[in-house]
Design a protein around this motif. Structure first.
Motif, PDB file in Angstrom:
ATOM      1  N   LYS A  34     -13.669   5.724  -6.900  1.00 50.83           N
ATOM      2  CA  LYS A  34     -14.295   5.426  -5.855  1.00 50.83           C
ATOM      3  C   LYS A  34     -14.149   3.757  -5.315  1.00 50.83           C
ATOM      4  N   GLY A  35     -14.214   3.541  -4.009  1.00 49.56           N
ATOM      5  CA  GLY A  35     -13.829   2.144  -3.511  1.00 49.56           C
ATOM      6  C   GLY A  35     -12.683   2.389  -2.586  1.00 49.56           C
ATOM      7  N   LEU A  36     -12.155   1.129  -2.200  1.00 48.17           N
ATOM      8  CA  LEU A  36     -11.126   0.903  -1.289  1.00 48.17           C
ATOM      9  C   LEU A  36      -9.792   0.634  -2.041  1.00 48.17           C
ATOM     10  N   ILE A  37      -8.741   0.891  -1.116  1.00 53.12           N
ATOM     11  CA  ILE A  37      -7.447   0.551  -1.572  1.00 53.12           C
ATOM     12  C   ILE A  37      -7.115  -0.752  -0.545  1.00 53.12           C
ATOM     13  N   GLN A  38      -6.906  -1.812  -0.754  1.00 50.37           N
ATOM     14  CA  GLN A  38      -6.399  -2.944  -0.163  1.00 50.37           C
ATOM     15  C   GLN A  38      -4.961  -2.999  -0.181  1.00 50.37           C
ATOM     16  N   LEU A  39      -4.498  -3.076   1.039  1.00 49.56           N
ATOM     17  CA  LEU A  39      -2.841  -2.991   1.073  1.00 49.56           C
ATOM     18  C   LEU A  39      -2.155  -4.005   2.124  1.00 49.56           C
ATOM     19  N   LEU A  40      -1.293  -4.642   1.687  1.00 47.87           N
ATOM     20  CA  LEU A  40      -0.430  -5.712   2.219  1.00 47.87           C
ATOM     21  C   LEU A  40       0.766  -5.491   2.657  1.00 47.87           C
ATOM     22  N   VAL A  41       1.374  -5.512   3.793  1.00 46.28           N
ATOM     23  CA  VAL A  41       2.865  -5.220   4.138  1.00 46.28           C
ATOM     24  C   VAL A  41       3.628  -6.705   4.153  1.00 46.28           C
ATOM     25  N   PHE A  42       4.492  -7.100   3.374  1.00 41.84           N
ATOM     26  CA  PHE A  42       5.286  -8.352   3.900  1.00 41.84           C
ATOM     27  C   PHE A  42       6.799  -8.005   4.393  1.00 41.84           C
ATOM     28  N   ASP A  43       7.106  -8.968   5.276  1.00 43.46           N
ATOM     29  CA  ASP A  43       8.497  -8.891   5.888  1.00 43.46           C
ATOM     30  C   ASP A  43       9.458  -9.695   5.197  1.00 43.46           C
ATOM     31  N   SER A  44       8.997 -10.907   4.181  1.00 42.58           N
ATOM     32  CA  SER A  44       9.737 -11.626   3.655  1.00 42.58           C
ATOM     33  C   SER A  44       9.055 -12.022   2.344  1.00 42.58           C
ATOM     34  N   PRO A  45       9.862 -13.047   1.380  1.00 44.20           N
ATOM     35  CA  PRO A  45       9.254 -13.219   0.154  1.00 44.20           C
ATOM     36  C   PRO A  45       8.066 -13.905   0.242  1.00 44.20           C
ATOM     37  N   GLN A  51      -0.749 -13.032  -1.074  1.00 42.16           N
ATOM     38  CA  GLN A  51      -1.498 -13.846  -0.296  1.00 42.16           C
ATOM     39  C   GLN A  51      -1.551 -12.996   1.216  1.00 42.16           C
ATOM     40  N   PRO A  52      -2.640 -12.422   1.318  1.00 40.20           N
ATOM     41  CA  PRO A  52      -2.913 -11.615   2.496  1.00 40.20           C
ATOM     42  C   PRO A  52      -2.626 -12.591   3.970  1.00 40.20           C
ATOM     43  N   GLN A  53      -2.828 -13.603   3.983  1.00 35.92           N
ATOM     44  CA  GLN A  53      -2.707 -14.620   5.131  1.00 35.92           C
ATOM     45  C   GLN A  53      -1.185 -14.605   5.444  1.00 35.92           C
ATOM     46  N   LYS A  54      -0.246 -14.468   4.679  1.00 32.31           N
ATOM     47  CA  LYS A  54       1.077 -14.159   4.927  1.00 32.31           C
ATOM     48  C   LYS A  54       1.652 -12.866   5.081  1.00 32.31           C
ATOM     49  N   ALA A  55       0.955 -11.881   4.840  1.00 28.55           N
ATOM     50  CA  ALA A  55       1.167 -10.517   5.082  1.00 28.55           C
ATOM     51  C   ALA A  55       1.376 -10.194   6.680  1.00 28.55           C
ATOM     52  N   ILE A  56       2.322  -9.378   7.021  1.00 25.43           N
ATOM     53  CA  ILE A  56       2.287  -9.114   8.442  1.00 25.43           C
ATOM     54  C   ILE A  56       1.160  -7.963   8.960  1.00 25.43           C
ATOM     55  N   ARG A  57       0.890  -7.053   8.004  1.00 25.08           N
ATOM     56  CA  ARG A  57      -0.181  -6.159   8.087  1.00 25.08           C
ATOM     57  C   ARG A  57      -0.958  -6.125   6.726  1.00 25.08           C
ATOM     58  N   ARG A  58      -2.291  -5.807   6.974  1.00 26.91           N
ATOM     59  CA  ARG A  58      -3.092  -5.553   6.125  1.00 26.91           C
ATOM     60  C   ARG A  58      -4.310  -4.768   6.436  1.00 26.91           C
ATOM     61  N   GLU A  59      -4.771  -3.843   5.523  1.00 29.69           N
ATOM     62  CA  GLU A  59      -5.494  -2.925   5.763  1.00 29.69           C
ATOM     63  C   GLU A  59      -6.224  -2.333   4.477  1.00 29.69           C
ATOM     64  N   ALA A  60      -7.440  -1.936   4.609  1.00 30.90           N
ATOM     65  CA  ALA A  60      -8.224  -1.029   3.610  1.00 30.90           C
ATOM     66  C   ALA A  60      -8.553   0.159   4.061  1.00 30.90           C
ATOM     67  N   VAL A  61      -8.539   1.064   2.999  1.00 32.77           N
ATOM     68  CA  VAL A  61      -8.692   2.550   3.433  1.00 32.77           C
ATOM     69  C   VAL A  61      -9.392   3.080   2.237  1.00 32.77           C
ATOM     70  N   LYS A  62     -10.367   3.875   2.395  1.00 28.06           N
ATOM     71  CA  LYS A  62     -11.245   4.494   1.276  1.00 28.06           C
ATOM     72  C   LYS A  62     -10.429   5.592   0.764  1.00 28.06           C
ATOM     73  N   ILE A  63     -10.652   5.548  -0.670  1.00 25.82           N
ATOM     74  CA  ILE A  63     -10.112   6.686  -1.434  1.00 25.82           C
ATOM     75  C   ILE A  63     -10.644   7.880  -1.209  1.00 25.82           C
ATOM     76  N   GLU A  64      -9.804   8.867  -1.310  1.00 20.83           N
ATOM     77  CA  GLU A  64     -10.284  10.343  -0.811  1.00 20.83           C
ATOM     78  C   GLU A  64      -9.188  11.249  -1.786  1.00 20.83           C
ATOM     79  N   ALA A  81       8.232  -5.161   1.829  1.00 24.32           N
ATOM     80  CA  ALA A  81       7.515  -4.855   0.447  1.00 24.32           C
ATOM     81  C   ALA A  81       6.176  -4.771   0.508  1.00 24.32           C
ATOM     82  N   ILE A  82       5.448  -3.899  -0.294  1.00 23.39           N
ATOM     83  CA  ILE A  82       4.192  -3.607  -0.108  1.00 23.39           C
ATOM     84  C   ILE A  82       3.371  -3.801  -1.478  1.00 23.39           C
ATOM     85  N   SER A  83       2.279  -4.389  -1.479  1.00 20.32           N
ATOM     86  CA  SER A  83       1.419  -4.634  -2.509  1.00 20.32           C
ATOM     87  C   SER A  83       0.060  -3.975  -1.990  1.00 20.32           C
TER      88      SER A  83
END
Length: 140
Positions: A34-45, A51-64, A81-83
């Motif tokens: 249950k819940g969401l996956i929160q994902l962050l995409v970074f283009d630098s260290p 730190q989501p405010q420094k990610a170039i993309r961020r998204e939350a998707v429901k688990i299915e 790099a993705i977290s």
């Protein structure tokens, strides 16, 4: 002759536009479904991995069915790099214990893990080619 000279001049200074790439990511969840996956995409260290405010993309998707699928368009060819973490209560924040150790399952591109610290940007980095890329990793 004049038209040919203008064409040669323009061809020498106009660079062809490099098409943007797409990145598709599947994140697998082995625990709670249950819940969401929160994902962050970074283009630098800078700011990686949490730190989501420094990610170039961020998204939350429901688990299915034990996974979450992400698709990002309009990314430039290069290193990323993705977290991600499992946001069970949907508040957008990773739960941690009093020592700062995550309580929620988490993961990184390349399925990289360090036993006592977050991975480095370099260890989680993937190379995004012009024609796009599909990757996957698992939250533990």
């Amino acid at each position: 002759m004049e038209k040919l000279m203008v064409f040669i001049f323009l061809a020498a200074f106009l660079k062809p536009e490099v098409p943007d790439s797409s990145l598709s990511i599947t994140v697998y969840v082995t625990a709670q479904q249950k819940g969401l996956i929160q994902l962050l995409v970074f283009d630098s260290p800078e700011g990686f991995p949490d730190q989501p405010q420094k990610a170039i993309r961020r998204e939350a998707v429901k688990i299915e069915n034990g996974k979450a699928f992400f698709h990002f368009k309009d990314l430039k060819k290069g290193e990323y790099a993705i977290s991600a973490f499992h946001d069970q209560d949907g508040d957008g924040k990773m739960r941690k214990n009093i020592f700062g150790i995550p309580k929620d399952p988490y993961g990184f591109s390349n399925d990289v893990r360090n036993p006592f610290s977050p991975p480095t940007f370099q260890s989680a980095a993937i190379q995004l080619p012009t024609d796009g890329l599909t990757i996957s990793f698992t939250l533990l």
